[in-house]
Write a protein that holds these residues in place. Structure first.
Motif, PDB file in Angstrom:
ATOM      1  N   UNK A 276      17.839  30.666  24.733  1.00 22.06           N
ATOM      2  CA  UNK A 276      16.740  30.333  25.480  1.00 22.06           C
ATOM      3  C   UNK A 276      15.329  30.721  24.932  1.00 22.06           C
ATOM      4  N   UNK A 277      15.347  31.693  24.113  1.00 21.40           N
ATOM      5  CA  UNK A 277      14.118  32.166  23.394  1.00 21.40           C
ATOM      6  C   UNK A 277      13.424  31.261  22.459  1.00 21.40           C
ATOM      7  N   UNK A 278      14.685  30.699  21.660  1.00 19.17           N
ATOM      8  CA  UNK A 278      14.628  29.874  20.694  1.00 19.17           C
ATOM      9  C   UNK A 278      13.946  28.367  21.182  1.00 19.17           C
ATOM     10  N   UNK A 279      14.430  27.875  22.323  1.00 23.18           N
ATOM     11  CA  UNK A 279      14.311  26.723  23.062  1.00 23.18           C
ATOM     12  C   UNK A 279      12.748  26.857  23.687  1.00 23.18           C
TER      13      UNK A 279
ATOM     14  N   UNK B 294       4.897  24.467  30.504  1.00 26.08           N
ATOM     15  CA  UNK B 294       5.552  24.784  31.613  1.00 26.08           C
ATOM     16  C   UNK B 294       7.206  24.567  31.554  1.00 26.08           C
ATOM     17  N   UNK B 295       7.588  23.924  30.584  1.00 27.38           N
ATOM     18  CA  UNK B 295       8.986  23.428  30.216  1.00 27.38           C
ATOM     19  C   UNK B 295       9.399  24.984  29.595  1.00 27.38           C
ATOM     20  N   UNK B 296       8.749  25.349  28.688  1.00 27.80           N
ATOM     21  CA  UNK B 296       8.990  26.605  27.677  1.00 27.80           C
ATOM     22  C   UNK B 296       9.280  27.656  29.064  1.00 27.80           C
ATOM     23  N   UNK B 297       8.303  27.996  29.902  1.00 28.62           N
ATOM     24  CA  UNK B 297       8.388  28.870  30.986  1.00 28.62           C
ATOM     25  C   UNK B 297       9.455  28.825  31.989  1.00 28.62           C
ATOM     26  N   UNK B 298       9.886  27.406  32.292  1.00 29.13           N
ATOM     27  CA  UNK B 298      11.223  27.141  32.906  1.00 29.13           C
ATOM     28  C   UNK B 298      12.434  27.714  32.116  1.00 29.13           C
TER      29      UNK B 298
ATOM     30  N   UNK C 160       8.586  33.841  32.089  1.00 28.06           N
ATOM     31  CA  UNK C 160       7.487  35.083  31.475  1.00 28.06           C
ATOM     32  C   UNK C 160       7.439  34.785  30.071  1.00 28.06           C
ATOM     33  N   UNK C 161       7.601  33.884  29.214  1.00 25.38           N
ATOM     34  CA  UNK C 161       7.892  33.691  27.780  1.00 25.38           C
ATOM     35  C   UNK C 161       6.188  33.939  27.601  1.00 25.38           C
ATOM     36  N   UNK C 162       5.861  35.044  26.871  1.00 27.93           N
ATOM     37  CA  UNK C 162       4.485  35.326  26.375  1.00 27.93           C
ATOM     38  C   UNK C 162       3.611  34.333  26.028  1.00 27.93           C
TER      39      UNK C 162
END
Length: 87
Positions: free
Chosen positions: A27-30, A55-59, A63-65
């Motif tokens: 998930x972190x890599x995605x 937005x997709x990264x946050x979904x 909280x992805x910084x």
């Protein structure tokens, strides 16, 4: 590798995907890839696509910084200054 060994190796590899730390890493890599794609689109001036990718990264990882930071920057870039005189 013989047939039986191949199956055993496959089962060992498949078991790794059930580990929570593996899922988090995926998930972190995605989220990082989506965030990077958003940056490229923002640099090219395609701000709506950039906003969507952040937005997709946050979904993918709430909280992805990087995505939080980039959405904030994008908002600052596109905010209309209410005190600016109308033309």
């Amino acid at each position: 590798m013989r047939g039986g060994e191949s199956v055993e190796e496959y089962l060992r590899a498949a078991a790794l995907t059930d580990r929570p730390d593996f899922r988090v890493a995926c998930l972190e890599r995605a989220a990082a890839v989506l965030n990077d794609q958003g940056i490229v689109h923002a640099q090219r001036g395609d701000l709506e696509t950039a906003r969507s990718l952040f937005g997709e990264a946050l979904r993918a990882l709430p909280g992805f910084p990087g995505a939080c930071r980039n959405l904030r920057r994008l908002g600052e870039m596109t905010r209309i200054d209410a005190s600016a005189p109308e033309l």
